[in-house]
Design a protein around this motif. Sequence first.
Motif, short mmCIF file in Angstrom:
data_model
loop_
_atom_site.label_atom_id
_atom_site.label_comp_id
_atom_site.label_asym_id
_atom_site.label_seq_id
_atom_site.Cartn_x
_atom_site.Cartn_y
_atom_site.Cartn_z
N GLU A 520 45.01 49.04 49.47
CA GLU A 520 44.14 48.01 50.06
C GLU A 520 42.81 47.91 49.31
N GLY A 523 43.87 46.16 46.12
CA GLY A 523 44.55 44.89 46.33
C GLY A 523 45.87 44.82 45.59
N LYS A 570 35.80 47.62 36.71
CA LYS A 570 34.96 46.41 36.66
C LYS A 570 34.20 46.33 35.33
N GLU A 585 34.04 40.63 40.58
CA GLU A 585 34.60 40.83 41.92
C GLU A 585 36.07 41.25 41.80
N LEU A 586 36.49 42.11 42.71
CA LEU A 586 37.89 42.54 42.73
C LEU A 586 38.50 42.11 44.05
N LYS A 587 39.53 41.28 43.96
CA LYS A 587 40.21 40.85 45.18
C LYS A 587 41.70 40.69 44.86
N ASP A 588 42.53 41.26 45.73
CA ASP A 588 43.98 41.14 45.58
C ASP A 588 44.45 41.53 44.17
N PHE A 591 40.45 40.75 38.94
CA PHE A 591 39.01 40.79 38.68
C PHE A 591 38.58 39.38 38.28
N SER A 592 37.51 38.92 38.88
CA SER A 592 37.02 37.61 38.49
C SER A 592 35.50 37.65 38.33
N ALA A 594 32.12 36.10 39.32
CA ALA A 594 31.63 35.29 40.45
C ALA A 594 31.16 33.93 39.97
N SER A 599 39.26 35.15 35.10
CA SER A 599 39.81 36.32 35.80
C SER A 599 40.71 37.12 34.87
N TRP A 602 44.64 43.21 37.38
CA TRP A 602 44.54 44.68 37.43
C TRP A 602 45.28 45.30 36.24
#
Lengths: 787, 161
Positions: A520, A523, A570, A585-588, A591-592, A594, A599, A602
């Motif tokens: 989690e 992601g 990151k 930012e790291l989501k799911d 890495f993107s 902002a 992006s 992982w």
Amino acid sequence: MPKDSGIGASPKRREDVRFLTGAGNYTDDINVNGQAYVHFLRSDVAHAKINGLDTSAAEAMPGVVRIFTGADFEGVGGMPCGWQVTDRHGDPMQEPPHPILAQGKVRHVGDPIAAVVADSAEQARDAAEAIVLDLEELPAVVNMKAALEDGATKVHDDLTSNLCYDWVLGETDDAAVQKAFDDAAHVTTLELTNQRLVANPMEPRVAVGDYNRGTDEHTLYTTSQNPHVIRLLMCAFVLGLPEHKVRVIAPDVGGGFGTKIFHYAEEAFCTFAAKACNRPVKWTASRSEAFLSDAQGRDHVTKIELALDKDNNFTALRTNTLANMGAYLSTFSSSVPTWLHGTLMAGNYKTPVIQVNVKAVFTTTVPVDAYRGAGRPEATFQLERVIDKAAREVGVDPVALRRQNFVTEFPYDTPVALTYDTGDYNGTMDKLEVAADFAGFAARRAESEKNGKLRGLGVNCYIEACGIAPSNVVGMLGARAGLYDAATVRVNATGSISVMVGAHSHGQGHETAFPQVVAEMIGIDESQVEIVHGDTSKIPFGMGTYGSRSLAVCGSAMVRATEKIINKAKKIAAHLMEASDADIELKDGVFSVAGTDKSVAWGDVTLTAYVPHNFPLEDIEPGLEETAFYDPANFTYPAGAYACEVEVDPETGKVTIERFAAADDFGNIVNPMIVDGQVHGGIGQGIGQALLENCVYDDSGQLLSASYMDYAMPRADDVPFYTVDHSSQTPCTHNPLGVKGCGEAGAIGSPPAVVNAVIDALQSGGKDVGHIDMPVSPARVWAAMNG
Amino acid sequence: MTQVSMTVNGKAVSGDVEGRTLLSSFLRDKLGMTGTHVGCDTSQCGACVVHVDGAAVKSCTMLALEAEGASVDTIEGQAAADGSLNAIQQAFQDHHGLQCGFCTPGMVMSAAALLKENPKPSESDVREYLEGNICRCTGYHNIVKAIMAASGQDVSAIAAE
């Protein structure tokens, strides 16, 4: 909607497949090429001088490799105690030696005298019978009160008495305590026994020692909850081996419940003998042997007094406890009746004056140490029984009396050395009232009475100190170890992750639950995360699993290590996208940057870490692996309220558990299915203590309950389905997951609920019974009703 | 030593045993089939339950020689050839009917024997049938639930949390 992955989800346990197909790898399943087998000749009397020990005939028996006696271990260290308790006068506890094999004397039935190593287990057992032993029996020391009398036979001749320590916690001014009792409107007194139990994990203990002359390396396979603790104790205190030459492996372990925390003589023996015989040496305990050699639990005799003012506020509490240590100090034995028991005497209540007095006593019985709950069940049982008795005496509802005295403001400094960080005891009681259907009780009682049965409802609360423990605090209190834990997160080039943890899973489901957290955080899918545990050569130095600590302490280390991974990843992502670290930012698992559509995945970042062709080598190292050690700032404080409904057959005294409900506050929950299972199991063991289990020695020190035929444990038809509610959640304030631990709650919270229910049933039938000691057997109930 | 031959999970096996060798020991030590566990020495715990000619037997209570010519089924033979779990095994996983896993082989084998005799057991049928199997981890809740579910009964009303 329940989540289907990550924190709060209940994925099926991945370890189950191997256990369900016979593919588990337990210690007894491990056989090392060329291994010999050891059989321990154990004392069949409780206390004796060894006047003669002739192994010559046995040595000539077929298959015998070598026979060891205490003489072979002169100059070798003994089994250490990991906690030095300081008594009420500031003096250290009395700490007797505990040799690997008896030297001069035996001190309990089961004390090992000699060890026969032979080609087969049968040959070792046969040869042990040919050892000629001349024992001069000495009086057994079984009863704790008698053991403390002047002139009592001493278990250890070199100690001044059988008193290990006389300890006090809380208000040390006796006059101040007495004044609180003198000023009370009502005092309730209760004398009770928290009987001795045997943990009885279904897998008996096993040890396999292996030694490689070519590399001078030892390997010990053992049934342990904490392989690094075993390695440290065995190397530093017992055998004097360099830790880097010793590997301890605890593979699949078939239950622990505390009794597989401790470093046992058989582990040190197999390690020593493997080198001495230049052959692997295996020991598998029979169940009978487990009864005589596994550290046992509980065994407290207590007088507790509760003072109330005219408004029924608790004003003072005083306890006097005798705690049985058995013949020797097992690894954490001394801490159980003191820091794991006295500190919990405040319970969920704001009692201003508390004095806890504990005398620990040596007897000629099997050593006693932590068993599921360890000190906290003893504290809870006394407190919740005396409160129930007080409610009856002053004529108020036992739930109302508890609610009136609850701690409601946090943090709360107890008079017995703890600071509760958070909790909501009314909240769990509210949940319990629904879960247990208090409202329907009167109708159910009427129905039972129609059938000639007495029905009782027993309620109690509990609190425990888990997440053991802040090292600086326990160090001040006498612990000879730190109680942090550790995790290494190793990200592989293709993005999958191995997490090496100091915690050990022996039923708790770490292999399933721990990946939920890491997956989690990053992601990614949980299947990409694997937990590695149980092998000192693979994992960082962690302290293992006990005291409901795995997720709260080791899980916190895992979170910290994963945070380090994310921070580094990151930086790599920022480099790849030519952006600033701060903007990533790291989501799911992506890495993107902002505010942009840039992006990288992982897997791109992890591959870059290991194939660093385009990498910020001037700033960071290649690779993606981080370790964190986590030392908690405080204990965690799971708490809750339990309710039991029983039917008592007045003709026979038989008690039947009709309903059982638990409302727990474990803070945040990672895997609700596993948490339910932990609570179910704890309740099962608690019902076992309340109704069935009893470890009994006769006056000569013989263990009468030394098999599964004689020691009654709950079977499927002794218990009902349980109702478990853990929706009341006050997250722990000081660890990153806000988790508290759930492994012991059931065993802590359930015994008083059962006994309170039985007393309630008897009272409803007009029987003025104030207390019945556990196990509340039909004979005891019948005697109480008809006495 | 005497030679003993039997069929285990459909495969002919044989080995030399002493007269005192137990069936559990033959399976574990001679055949290396360590899925069958030994948890006590008084035939109380049931971790060693296997099927001998279709009947549930505590393999620690039977001499290997007594199984001469018999057909023995163990936990290792319960899943399909491709590794997929049978209905009982799957129900144990689905309902968290195991924790440490040590009693589990015996529980699964006992459950299989129960469902053969009684395809739709009630809660009390299950609890009574399991009196020869001790579990120290689960408090039996999820084991009973799993076995009822394996029999095709709806267990959703049984309290989970």
